[in-house]
Write a protein that holds these residues in place. Structure first.
Motif, mmCIF file in Angstrom:
data_model
loop_
_atom_site.group_PDB
_atom_site.id
_atom_site.type_symbol
_atom_site.label_atom_id
_atom_site.label_comp_id
_atom_site.label_asym_id
_atom_site.label_seq_id
_atom_site.Cartn_x
_atom_site.Cartn_y
_atom_site.Cartn_z
ATOM 1 N N LEU A 62 3.794 6.158 -5.255
ATOM 2 C CA LEU A 62 3.641 6.328 -6.696
ATOM 3 C C LEU A 62 2.532 7.329 -7.026
ATOM 4 N N VAL A 63 1.416 7.209 -6.319
ATOM 5 C CA VAL A 63 0.299 8.135 -6.561
ATOM 6 C C VAL A 63 0.676 9.555 -6.159
ATOM 7 N N GLN A 64 1.435 9.710 -5.054
ATOM 8 C CA GLN A 64 1.881 11.036 -4.654
ATOM 9 C C GLN A 64 2.782 11.667 -5.710
ATOM 10 N N ARG A 65 3.644 10.869 -6.302
ATOM 11 C CA ARG A 65 4.523 11.401 -7.352
ATOM 12 C C ARG A 65 3.706 11.819 -8.561
ATOM 13 N N LEU A 66 2.692 11.022 -8.907
ATOM 14 C CA LEU A 66 1.819 11.420 -10.011
ATOM 15 C C LEU A 66 1.000 12.657 -9.653
ATOM 16 N N GLY A 67 0.728 12.827 -8.347
ATOM 17 C CA GLY A 67 -0.043 13.986 -7.915
ATOM 18 C C GLY A 67 0.662 15.308 -8.106
ATOM 19 N N LYS A 68 1.982 15.288 -8.281
ATOM 20 C CA LYS A 68 2.702 16.528 -8.558
ATOM 21 C C LYS A 68 2.375 17.081 -9.944
ATOM 22 N N ARG A 69 1.862 16.228 -10.796
ATOM 23 C CA ARG A 69 1.521 16.648 -12.156
ATOM 24 C C ARG A 69 0.016 16.762 -12.374
ATOM 25 N N GLU A 80 -3.905 17.169 -10.376
ATOM 26 C CA GLU A 80 -4.676 17.409 -9.158
ATOM 27 C C GLU A 80 -5.524 16.193 -8.800
ATOM 28 N N LEU A 81 -5.944 15.425 -9.803
ATOM 29 C CA LEU A 81 -6.742 14.232 -9.530
ATOM 30 C C LEU A 81 -5.957 13.216 -8.713
ATOM 31 N N TRP A 82 -4.709 12.926 -9.124
ATOM 32 C CA TRP A 82 -3.892 11.966 -8.381
ATOM 33 C C TRP A 82 -3.541 12.496 -6.993
ATOM 34 N N ALA A 83 -3.318 13.789 -6.887
ATOM 35 C CA ALA A 83 -3.033 14.369 -5.568
ATOM 36 C C ALA A 83 -4.225 14.216 -4.635
ATOM 37 N N ASP A 84 -5.432 14.429 -5.159
ATOM 38 C CA ASP A 84 -6.630 14.265 -4.344
ATOM 39 C C ASP A 84 -6.835 12.805 -3.955
ATOM 40 N N LEU A 85 -6.516 11.892 -4.881
ATOM 41 C CA LEU A 85 -6.592 10.462 -4.546
ATOM 42 C C LEU A 85 -5.619 10.094 -3.430
ATOM 43 N N ALA A 86 -4.402 10.634 -3.502
ATOM 44 C CA ALA A 86 -3.410 10.331 -2.466
ATOM 45 C C ALA A 86 -3.855 10.833 -1.102
ATOM 46 N N ARG A 87 -4.533 11.976 -1.078
ATOM 47 C CA ARG A 87 -4.967 12.537 0.210
ATOM 48 C C ARG A 87 -6.204 11.836 0.765
ATOM 49 N N THR A 88 -7.145 11.535 -0.096
ATOM 50 C CA THR A 88 -8.465 11.098 0.371
ATOM 51 C C THR A 88 -8.594 9.584 0.496
ATOM 52 N N ALA A 89 -8.053 8.859 -0.481
ATOM 53 C CA ALA A 89 -8.295 7.418 -0.529
ATOM 54 C C ALA A 89 -7.204 6.586 0.125
ATOM 55 N N VAL A 97 0.831 -1.211 0.000
ATOM 56 C CA VAL A 97 0.000 0.000 0.000
ATOM 57 C C VAL A 97 0.860 1.254 0.000
ATOM 58 N N GLU A 98 1.905 1.274 0.830
ATOM 59 C CA GLU A 98 2.749 2.462 0.887
ATOM 60 C C GLU A 98 3.511 2.679 -0.407
#
Length: 371
Positions: A28-35, A37-46, A22-23
């Protein structure tokens, strides 16, 4: 004892492997979130519900496939199934939040022309509330169906479902009416979040719209809480039904001698020199001419209700100041007749008394000269 230790070891190994997986996915999702906003929101919420679901599922699979010789194994597995159902519902709810944020971020409500954004926000929020409520009920139902006894009871209750539905509808008539009224408001565009309304004699904005109640923020920061059915059964004013731009008036009473044309030119100068005016309407008219005064009505326009209030106050203040500084003769006056009325008896005027007989009129030297 060996069975318990084996079970604990399997749980630890499975949970550790699941956490590592999971970590890794989270990084990986956090790194994609830098590009994005959808991936960043997924990293924070899910992140947390996904972690809970994966870890619990890994533990359940470890106990089911590798350990079968410890007491209470069936109960533990049943509890894990319940936890998996709850974690899955949590994850789906988090994903709904992400979808809602994605839809709302494309339309801003802090701009002047925000009609479409407010409509979308109202509908998305209402749908999310309905979906979350349905998911909670569904997940609880699925949990209950994992108990064999409950399944048996449910089968027997199906025969009396019609009677139960009638009783439930009568008992929850008011609540269900508000729920359907909330859905009607969300999709009929009668009222939206951030709409300016006048309800129960109070001016305010729609702060929150739920399935059961509507919160109106009054201009002085009070909150007026009304059931959603109120807005489907009673009339109210919606100042931003089609757009946020509105008209307003400022009235001033002056004397008949007031220079209307000069005041009209002053109103135009006030509007053109103020950022509050949106350039649409600036009219001065005489609306009344009774009681010894005339009433001037200044009709002005602004981009929204809050700006219009400030503009109306500004226009009223400047017009009063202009009259005081430039034409004080146009200030309102009160006219009265100071001559006393003739004496009457039984509604008939009496003859005037003879000044020479019992008169109390003061002596004047001119009277002596006439004599």
């Amino acid at each position: 004892m060996n069975g318990v230790l084996t079970a604990l070891l399997a749980v630890v190994v499975a949970a550790g492997a699941a956490l590592v997986l999971v970590e890794a996915i989270h990084l990986l999702v956090q790194r994609l979130g830098k590009r994005s906003e959808l991936w960043a929101d997924l990293a924070r919420t899910a992140h947390r519900p996904f972690r809970a679901l994966v870890v619990i599922y890994a533990i359940q699979q470890a106990l089911r496939s590798g350990v079968d010789n410890f007491a209470g194994r069936g109960t533990v597995l049943h509890l894990l199934v319940l936890c998996i159902i709850a974690a899955a519902a949590w994850l789906v709810g988090a994903l709904l939040l992400v979808v809602e944020d994605l839809a709302l971020n494309r339309y801003r409500t802090d701009v002047p022309d925000n009609l479409r954004a407010r409509r979308l926000k109202t509908q998305v929020v209402m749908l999310r509330r309905v979906t979350v409520a349905a998911m909670v009920v569904l997940s609880i139902g699925v949990m209950l169906m994992t108990f064999p006894g409950v399944r048996t009871i449910g089968a027997s209750l199906l025969a009396s479902a019609g009677l139960i539905s009638v009783v439930a509808a009568l008992a929850a008539q008011s609540t269900l009416g508000n729920v359907f009224a909330g859905l009607q408001l969300a999709f009929s565009d009668a009222v939206r979040v951030d709409d300016v309304v006048v309800v129960e004699g109070e001016w305010g904005r729609i702060e929150e719209l739920t399935l059961t109640y509507v919160a109106v923020q009054i201009w002085d920061d009070r909150r007026l809480i009304l059931p959603t059915s109120y807005f489907t059964t009673k009339p109210f004013q919606n100042w931003t039904r089609n757009s946020s731009a509105v008209l307003g008036t400022a009235e001033v009473d002056v004397d008949w001698s007031a220079p209307v044309e000069d005041l009209r030119a002053e109103l135009r100068r006030i509007c053109e020199s103020s950022d509050l005016w949106d350039g649409r309407t600036c009219v001065l008219q005489v609306t009344e001419a009774i009681g010894g005064m005339i009433r001037l009505r200044a009709l002005v326009s602004a981009s929204d209700a809050g700006t219009l209030w400030d503009l109306r106050c500004l226009v009223r203040e400047r017009l009063v100041g202009w009259v005081w500084e430039n034409n004080q003769g146009a200030l309102p006056r009160l006219r009265a007749d100071t001559d006393p009325p003739p004496p009457q008896r039984h509604g008939v005027a009496l003859p005037a008394p003879d000044p020479g007989v019992g008169s109390t009129t003061a002596f004047h030297p001119a009277d002596e000269e006439k004599r």
